[in-house]
Design an enzyme around this catalytic site. Structure first.
Site, PDB file in Angstrom:
ATOM      1  N   ASP A 141      32.807  37.734  19.847  1.00 47.10           N
ATOM      2  CA  ASP A 141      32.796  38.712  20.941  1.00 47.10           C
ATOM      3  C   ASP A 141      31.575  39.607  20.761  1.00 47.10           C
ATOM      4  O   ASP A 141      31.459  40.319  19.757  1.00 47.10           O
ATOM      5  CB  ASP A 141      34.098  39.522  20.842  1.00 47.10           C
TER       6      ASP A 141
ATOM      7  N   ASP B 197      30.644  41.066  31.084  1.00 45.61           N
ATOM      8  CA  ASP B 197      30.395  42.369  31.720  1.00 45.61           C
ATOM      9  C   ASP B 197      31.648  43.257  31.614  1.00 45.61           C
ATOM     10  O   ASP B 197      31.575  44.428  31.181  1.00 45.61           O
ATOM     11  CB  ASP B 197      30.026  42.105  33.191  1.00 45.61           C
TER      12      ASP B 197
ATOM     13  N   SER C  28      24.611  33.578  32.659  1.00 50.33           N
ATOM     14  CA  SER C  28      24.777  32.639  33.800  1.00 50.33           C
ATOM     15  C   SER C  28      25.612  31.401  33.491  1.00 50.33           C
ATOM     16  O   SER C  28      25.816  30.570  34.372  1.00 50.33           O
ATOM     17  CB  SER C  28      23.428  32.193  34.400  1.00 50.33           C
TER      18      SER C  28
ATOM     19  N   GLY D  84      28.784  31.306  32.760  1.00 59.37           N
ATOM     20  CA  GLY D  84      30.193  31.495  33.081  1.00 59.37           C
ATOM     21  C   GLY D  84      30.414  31.461  34.580  1.00 59.37           C
ATOM     22  O   GLY D  84      30.212  30.427  35.236  1.00 59.37           O
TER      23      GLY D  84
ATOM     24  N   TYR E 155      28.668  32.406  36.917  1.00 61.57           N
ATOM     25  CA  TYR E 155      27.487  32.040  37.709  1.00 61.57           C
ATOM     26  C   TYR E 155      27.135  30.551  37.650  1.00 61.57           C
ATOM     27  O   TYR E 155      26.180  30.112  38.286  1.00 61.57           O
ATOM     28  CB  TYR E 155      26.292  32.917  37.346  1.00 61.57           C
TER      29      TYR E 155
END
Ligand code: AR6
Length: 183
Positions: free
Chosen positions: A9, A33, A121, A123, A125
């Site tokens: 993480d 995010d 990008s 995930g 995206y």
């Protein structure tokens, strides 16, 4: 400059900078995010709102990067970047390369020694993990080489790719070693 692969993480990393795979609004979302906003506390959202009110009224463009403090995170700063969204037809790898390059340049300008990236990008995206890994390694090595050519030292001496799943670590490892990616 060392490049390391870490499974875990990103919000737990005690580095100078963690990079957030944000969206143009800068006002939070899911995935990494959401995790970063939860761990940093509400001060992060307030700082992002302030950026929107002042420097970025139209939001952060795809491929660009902007810094805030890390607030309650172990990291000193968060650099927010917006990856291209393949589902919205943003398929140009130069946009993804720009995320890594601009984040590194901003980290360098902050004097950061250690920077942790997620798989931007890869995930929501919708980018292929292998393409993200290739673009990421290429951007970091190009950044390091540009300093070597000029004879200067970078402030940044450690780049970590912090990857949530063991599958993603395998893809990054295979790309780094130049071998085939299975599965
Ligand atoms: N630490 C490290 N990696 C993580 C973590 C974490 N805590 N959580 C998820 N990942 P994504 P994107 C991985 O979807 O594709 C958001 O809603 C995840 O498994 O977070 O750039 C934003 O607000 C994946 O491999 O980012 C945007 O709207 C990688 O991080 C949109 O998603 C990136 O997945 C951005 O989509």
């Amino acid at each position: 400059m060392r490049i390391e692969l870490v499974q875990g993480d990103i919000t737990t990393r005690a580095v100078d900078v963690i990079v957030n795979a944000a969206n143009s609004s800068l006002l939070g979302g899911g995935g990494v995010d959401g995790a970063i906003h939860r761990a940093a506390g509400p001060e992060l959202l307030a700082a992002c709102r302030e950026l929107r009110r002042t420097d970025l009224p139209d939001g952060l463009p795809v491929g660009a990067a902007v810094a805030t403090p890390g607030f309650r995170l172990p990291a000193r700063w968060v650099i927010h970047t917006v990856g291209p969204n393949r589902h919205a037809g943003q398929t140009d790898p130069a946009l993804l390369a720009s995320c890594f390059r601009e984040s590194l340049e901003l980290a360098e300008s902050l004097g950061a020694q250690s920077v942790a990236f997620p798989a931007v990008s890869a995930g929501v995206y919708g980018w292929d993990a292998r393409e993200v890994a290739e673009t990421a390694f290429d951007a970091v090595t190009t950044f390091a080489a540009s300093f070597e050519e000029s004879g200067e030292d970078t402030a940044v001496d450690l780049v970590e790719f912090v990857l949530f799943s063991s599958e993603m670590v395998d893809v990054f490892r295979q790309v780094r070693e130049g071998g085939p990616v299975w599965g």
